[in-house]
Write a protein that holds these residues in place. Structure first.
Motif, short mmCIF file in Angstrom:
data_model
loop_
_atom_site.label_atom_id
_atom_site.label_comp_id
_atom_site.label_asym_id
_atom_site.label_seq_id
_atom_site.Cartn_x
_atom_site.Cartn_y
_atom_site.Cartn_z
N GLY A 194 0.82 -1.21 0.00
CA GLY A 194 0.00 0.00 0.00
C GLY A 194 0.85 1.26 0.00
O GLY A 194 0.57 2.21 -0.74
N THR B 76 2.46 1.65 -3.42
CA THR B 76 1.49 2.12 -4.40
C THR B 76 1.25 3.61 -4.22
O THR B 76 1.21 4.37 -5.20
CB THR B 76 0.16 1.35 -4.27
OG1 THR B 76 0.41 -0.04 -4.52
CG2 THR B 76 -0.88 1.86 -5.24
N LEU B 77 1.09 4.03 -2.99
CA LEU B 77 0.87 5.45 -2.71
C LEU B 77 2.06 6.29 -3.20
O LEU B 77 1.86 7.32 -3.85
CB LEU B 77 0.65 5.65 -1.21
CG LEU B 77 0.25 7.03 -0.76
CD1 LEU B 77 -1.07 7.44 -1.41
CD2 LEU B 77 0.12 7.08 0.74
N MET C 78 2.09 6.40 -7.08
CA MET C 78 1.03 7.21 -7.68
C MET C 78 1.17 8.69 -7.39
O MET C 78 0.69 9.52 -8.15
CB MET C 78 -0.33 6.70 -7.24
CG MET C 78 -0.66 5.36 -7.85
SD MET C 78 -2.36 4.91 -7.57
CE MET C 78 -2.49 3.50 -8.66
N ARG D 90 -3.33 1.45 -13.46
CA ARG D 90 -3.57 2.10 -12.16
C ARG D 90 -4.89 1.63 -11.56
O ARG D 90 -4.96 1.37 -10.36
CB ARG D 90 -3.59 3.63 -12.33
CG ARG D 90 -2.23 4.22 -12.34
CD ARG D 90 -2.29 5.75 -12.21
NE ARG D 90 -1.15 6.26 -12.92
CZ ARG D 90 -1.18 6.89 -14.08
NH1 ARG D 90 -2.31 7.15 -14.68
NH2 ARG D 90 -0.07 7.29 -14.65
N ALA D 91 -5.91 1.54 -12.37
CA ALA D 91 -7.21 1.09 -11.87
C ALA D 91 -7.12 -0.34 -11.35
O ALA D 91 -7.68 -0.67 -10.30
CB ALA D 91 -8.26 1.18 -12.97
N THR E 166 -4.41 -1.82 -10.16
CA THR E 166 -3.64 -1.77 -8.91
C THR E 166 -4.52 -1.29 -7.76
O THR E 166 -4.46 -1.85 -6.66
CB THR E 166 -2.42 -0.84 -9.08
OG1 THR E 166 -1.58 -1.36 -10.11
CG2 THR E 166 -1.63 -0.71 -7.79
N LEU E 167 -5.34 -0.30 -8.01
CA LEU E 167 -6.23 0.20 -6.95
C LEU E 167 -7.27 -0.83 -6.54
O LEU E 167 -7.62 -0.94 -5.37
CB LEU E 167 -6.90 1.51 -7.40
CG LEU E 167 -5.96 2.71 -7.48
CD1 LEU E 167 -6.68 3.91 -8.08
CD2 LEU E 167 -5.37 3.05 -6.12
N ARG E 168 -7.75 -1.62 -7.49
CA ARG E 168 -8.68 -2.70 -7.15
C ARG E 168 -8.01 -3.74 -6.28
O ARG E 168 -8.59 -4.25 -5.32
CB ARG E 168 -9.25 -3.35 -8.41
CG ARG E 168 -10.36 -2.56 -9.07
CD ARG E 168 -11.13 -3.36 -10.11
NE ARG E 168 -10.33 -3.99 -11.13
CZ ARG E 168 -9.92 -3.42 -12.26
NH1 ARG E 168 -10.27 -2.17 -12.52
NH2 ARG E 168 -9.20 -4.07 -13.14
N ARG F 188 -5.47 -3.19 -4.24
CA ARG F 188 -5.26 -2.60 -2.92
C ARG F 188 -6.57 -2.56 -2.13
O ARG F 188 -6.57 -2.73 -0.92
CB ARG F 188 -4.67 -1.19 -3.02
CG ARG F 188 -3.30 -1.13 -3.64
CD ARG F 188 -2.25 -1.96 -2.91
NE ARG F 188 -1.12 -2.21 -3.78
CZ ARG F 188 -0.84 -3.37 -4.34
NH1 ARG F 188 -1.57 -4.43 -4.12
NH2 ARG F 188 0.20 -3.51 -5.14
N ASP F 189 -7.70 -2.37 -2.82
CA ASP F 189 -8.99 -2.39 -2.14
C ASP F 189 -9.29 -3.78 -1.59
O ASP F 189 -9.79 -3.93 -0.47
CB ASP F 189 -10.10 -1.93 -3.08
CG ASP F 189 -11.42 -1.77 -2.35
OD1 ASP F 189 -11.45 -1.06 -1.31
OD2 ASP F 189 -12.43 -2.36 -2.79
N ARG G 114 -7.24 -4.18 1.40
CA ARG G 114 -7.80 -3.41 2.53
C ARG G 114 -8.87 -4.24 3.24
O ARG G 114 -8.92 -4.29 4.47
CB ARG G 114 -8.40 -2.11 2.01
CG ARG G 114 -9.03 -1.23 3.09
CD ARG G 114 -9.73 -0.02 2.49
NE ARG G 114 -10.74 -0.38 1.51
CZ ARG G 114 -11.99 -0.74 1.80
NH1 ARG G 114 -12.38 -0.83 3.05
NH2 ARG G 114 -12.85 -1.03 0.85
#
Length: 119
Positions: A24, A27-28, A31, A51-52, A54-56, A58-59, A62
């Motif tokens: 996380g 990734t932060l 980005m 990016r989308a 990667t964000l999925r 990370r979600d 989470r």
């Protein structure tokens, strides 16, 4: 389950948590530090898609953090490895494959079968 197994799973869960938190943070950093200009719209679309994705990921991680914390609470409460449905012991092999699980294989199979029949 003996104390050696409990410590094994506590260490495993802590390692999973640290790995997720590290990803996380990376990734932060990626980005926020990256400012790229794309001459080709296809390159921009590919980067946005990456990016989308990667964000999925990370979600999902989470959400996994919540399950890891819950499993660690069960360790602290002395109920880790007990099926929440039937109260039987969850096999060590199943816990090694999925340490955040709350159901034994029999109850999980029944749950999945019930879901299939409802849909």
């Amino acid at each position: 389950m003996d104390q050696k197994d409990i410590e094994y799973f506590r260490d495993m869960l802590n390692a999973m948590m640290q790995d997720i938190l590290k990803k996380g943070e990376e990734t932060l950093e990626d980005m926020t530090d990256t400012v790229e200009v794309y001459a080709d719209p296809a390159d921009r679309a590919t980067a946005e898609s990456d990016r989308a994705f990667t964000l999925r990921l990370r979600d999902r991680e989470r959400k996994l953090i919540k399950k890891i914390k819950s499993a660690m609470d069960r360790i602290d409460d002395g109920v880790f490895g007990e099926c929440v449905e039937c109260g039987d012991e969850i096999s060590v092999a199943r816990l090694k494959a999925r340490p955040v699980t709350t159901l034994c294989i029999k109850c999980k199979s029944k749950q999945e079968e019930d879901e299939r029949t409802r849909n």
